[in-house]
Design an enzyme around this catalytic site. Structure first.
Site, PDB file in Angstrom:
ATOM      1  N   THR A 168      -7.955 -61.222 -51.035  1.00  0.00           N
ATOM      2  CA  THR A 168      -7.226 -60.085 -50.469  1.00  0.00           C
ATOM      3  C   THR A 168      -6.503 -60.592 -49.219  1.00  0.00           C
ATOM      4  OG1 THR A 168      -8.970 -59.438 -48.934  1.00  0.00           O
ATOM      5  CG2 THR A 168      -9.116 -58.557 -51.194  1.00  0.00           C
ATOM      6  N   ASP A 223     -12.245 -60.821 -58.872  1.00  0.00           N
ATOM      7  CA  ASP A 223     -12.712 -59.602 -58.205  1.00  0.00           C
ATOM      8  C   ASP A 223     -14.173 -59.330 -58.554  1.00  0.00           C
ATOM      9  OD1 ASP A 223     -12.934 -56.691 -57.528  1.00  0.00           O
ATOM     10  OD2 ASP A 223     -10.799 -56.984 -57.142  1.00  0.00           O
ATOM     11  N   THR A 268     -24.462 -54.740 -42.390  1.00  0.00           N
ATOM     12  CA  THR A 268     -24.058 -54.624 -40.985  1.00  0.00           C
ATOM     13  C   THR A 268     -24.971 -53.666 -40.214  1.00  0.00           C
ATOM     14  OG1 THR A 268     -22.279 -53.748 -39.599  1.00  0.00           O
ATOM     15  CG2 THR A 268     -22.392 -52.875 -41.812  1.00  0.00           C
ATOM     16  N   SER A 285     -18.462 -48.133 -42.684  1.00  0.00           N
ATOM     17  CA  SER A 285     -19.918 -48.250 -42.544  1.00  0.00           C
ATOM     18  C   SER A 285     -20.646 -47.377 -43.559  1.00  0.00           C
ATOM     19  CB  SER A 285     -20.371 -47.960 -41.117  1.00  0.00           C
ATOM     20  OG  SER A 285     -19.900 -46.719 -40.660  1.00  0.00           O
ATOM     21  N   LYS A 318     -20.844 -49.434 -46.676  1.00  0.00           N
ATOM     22  CA  LYS A 318     -21.870 -50.485 -46.539  1.00  0.00           C
ATOM     23  C   LYS A 318     -23.256 -49.852 -46.667  1.00  0.00           C
ATOM     24  CE  LYS A 318     -21.419 -54.301 -45.855  1.00  0.00           C
ATOM     25  NZ  LYS A 318     -21.175 -55.457 -46.773  1.00  0.00           N
ATOM     26  N   PHE A 320     -11.280 -57.815 -33.085  1.00  0.00           N
ATOM     27  CA  PHE A 320     -11.111 -57.712 -31.631  1.00  0.00           C
ATOM     28  C   PHE A 320     -10.892 -59.059 -30.936  1.00  0.00           C
ATOM     29  CE2 PHE A 320     -13.366 -57.140 -27.397  1.00  0.00           C
ATOM     30  CZ  PHE A 320     -12.300 -56.534 -26.773  1.00  0.00           C
ATOM     31  N   ILE A 321     -11.849 -59.976 -31.073  1.00  0.00           N
ATOM     32  CA  ILE A 321     -11.772 -61.218 -30.290  1.00  0.00           C
ATOM     33  C   ILE A 321     -10.580 -62.077 -30.702  1.00  0.00           C
ATOM     34  CG2 ILE A 321     -12.997 -63.414 -29.859  1.00  0.00           C
ATOM     35  CD1 ILE A 321     -15.556 -61.713 -29.442  1.00  0.00           C
ATOM     36  N   TYR A 334      -9.251 -50.539 -26.779  1.00  0.00           N
ATOM     37  CA  TYR A 334      -9.344 -49.146 -27.229  1.00  0.00           C
ATOM     38  C   TYR A 334     -10.088 -48.304 -26.189  1.00  0.00           C
ATOM     39  CZ  TYR A 334      -8.281 -50.812 -32.027  1.00  0.00           C
ATOM     40  OH  TYR A 334      -7.712 -51.375 -33.143  1.00  0.00           O
ATOM     41  N   GLY A 367     -13.566 -41.614 -33.927  1.00  0.00           N
ATOM     42  CA  GLY A 367     -14.979 -41.761 -34.318  1.00  0.00           C
ATOM     43  C   GLY A 367     -15.635 -43.036 -33.812  1.00  0.00           C
TER      44      GLY A 367
END
Ligand code: NAD
Ligand code: TDX
Length: 346
Positions: A36, A58, A121, A149, A152, A188-189, A205, A273
């Site tokens: 992907t 897939d 996670t 989430s 997951k 992010f990083i 954010y 959220g």
């Protein structure tokens, strides 16, 4: 174990895990990855091809999955749609890959009686208050917040049910936020490091008070390999390295390490959220399997990661502009125009 099937092995953590296995085991490795936008075969560059077989496909393709699982001694399942921001924009691929894909793998390991390890996670537990002395443990109730989430969490439940109802020999690990080389520039990083390398101000954010519990991706790999070899089927293990820091502190560290002023960033509209805080108590993993993280100094790990992105623009430059365009589109769809950097900046 002679042959390990690694799903999502061209993604950030999967590719780092494949690299870890090449170095720390003599197993043959088959990677199954759909490539992907998040998958990149270049993340496997330089590896010994006599031990590594890559299949582009897939995890929802049942006949393909069945054949690969039949040839494996264990499956380590990393493949997922992994980015919260994308899940807020278009949840459907998250249901297909994270839920139906995990189901497809479970049916195959059930048929062929193959050991299964599911990568999950800490986000399945929802979030903690900033001043809560508690951290997540293996018995914390599930309370996911985002489409990502929640899919997951759904996949974790499928794994537990296939273990109990069909005797599938499965373990689950729920890990905190990873950082290190080969992470997609949407996260992010790497997003902030590559923004700074492009001369663009990083984007924080909201207030930046949100806390993440950072772990170096090599430590995630070593923990997963311990669990695959010595974990108890039916059990869930939490993986974390006591790395809680708020986003603002992480960004200030990055700015400092890159020679920038600590205030040289922009606050942008918060993620809807947005989970406030994650924190992992990994006592069970440490006590039962004797695992501990090798990377304990976030500043040192960030310096090494910054250096990697500086040295390897060939790996990330191709994805940068498209990623920033996607942030612009997502912000426009929400009616907030300030979250992206159109055209990737420069
Ligand atoms: P990533 O997005 O970098 O990589 C995901 C990989 O899966 C990509 O190579 C992609 O091509 C592949 N993939 C996606 N859909 C597929 C499909 N239908 N079939 C086959 N392959 C497919 O993700 P990541 O950050 O490496 O995360 C890997 C796993 O670890 C995920 O299960 C994620 O939920 C979990 N996790 C991630 C973190 C983190 O901090 N990144 C923390 C805890 C757990
Ligand atoms: O530009 C940004 N600015 C910002 O402030 C981005 C991309 C993120 N953030 C914030 C949001 C989060 O509080 O930084 C924090 C980390 O964001 P992400 O890198 O998107 O990670 P997160 O949402 O915490 O989820 C990650 O950790 C758990 C992974 O993407 C998941 O796959 C994993 O399950």
């Amino acid at each position: 174990m002679k042959r390990i099937l690694v799903t999502g092995g061209a993604g950030f953590i999967g590719a780092n895990f494949v690299r870890y296995l090449i170095e720390h085991s003599d197993a043959g490795i088959t990677v199954l990855d759909a490539l992907t936008y998040a998958g990149n075969l270049q993340s496997l560059h330089g590896l010994d091809r006599s031990r590594l077989h890559v299949v582009v496909g897939d995890i929802t393709d049942a006949p393909l999955v069945d054949g690969l699982v039949a040839d494996a001694d264990a499956v380590v399942h990393f493949a997922a749609e992994s980015h919260n921001d994308n899940s807020l924009f278009d949840p459907r691929p998250f249901l297909d890959t994270n839920v139906v894909g995990t189901y497809t793998l479970l049916e195959a390991v059930r048929r062929h009686e193959v050991r299964f390890h599911h990568i999950s996670t800490d986000e399945v537990y929802g979030d903690l208050e900033l001043d809560d002395p508690a951290r997540f443990t293996e018995t914390t109730p599930y309370n996911p917040s985002s489409p990502y989430s929640s899919t997951k969490a759904a996949s974790d439940m499928l794994v537990r049910a296939w273990g109990r109802s069909f005797g599938v020999r499965a373990t689950i690990s729920n890990c905190s936020n990873n950082y290190g080389p080969y992470q997609h520039v949407e996260k992010f990083i790497p997003r902030q490091i590559t923004n700074i390398l492009h001369g663009v101000r990083p984007k924080l954010y909201g207030t930046g008070a949100n806390v993440r519990d950072w772990i170096h991706v090599e430590d995630h790999s070593s923990a997963v390999w311990e669990i695959v070899n010595r974990g108890t089927p039916g059990k869930t293990y939490l993986i974390g390295a006591d790395g809680e820091k708020n986003n603002r502190e992480v960004l200030e560290l990055i700015l400092g390490l890159m020679g920038q002023d600590a205030a040289a960033f922009d606050h942008v509209t918060d993620r809807p959220g947005h989970d406030l805080r994650y924190g992992i108590d990994s006592t069970m993993l440490r006590e039962e399997l004797g695992w501990s993280p090798a990377h304990r100094d976030l500043a040192a790990g960030l310096a090494q990661t910054i250096d990697w992105y500086r040295q390897n623009p060939w790996w990330w430059e191709g994805a940068k502009a498209g990623t920033e365009d996607r942030y612009v589109q997502q912000a426009a769809a929400r009616g907030t125009e300030d979250a992206g950097t159109a055209g990737g900046g420069a």
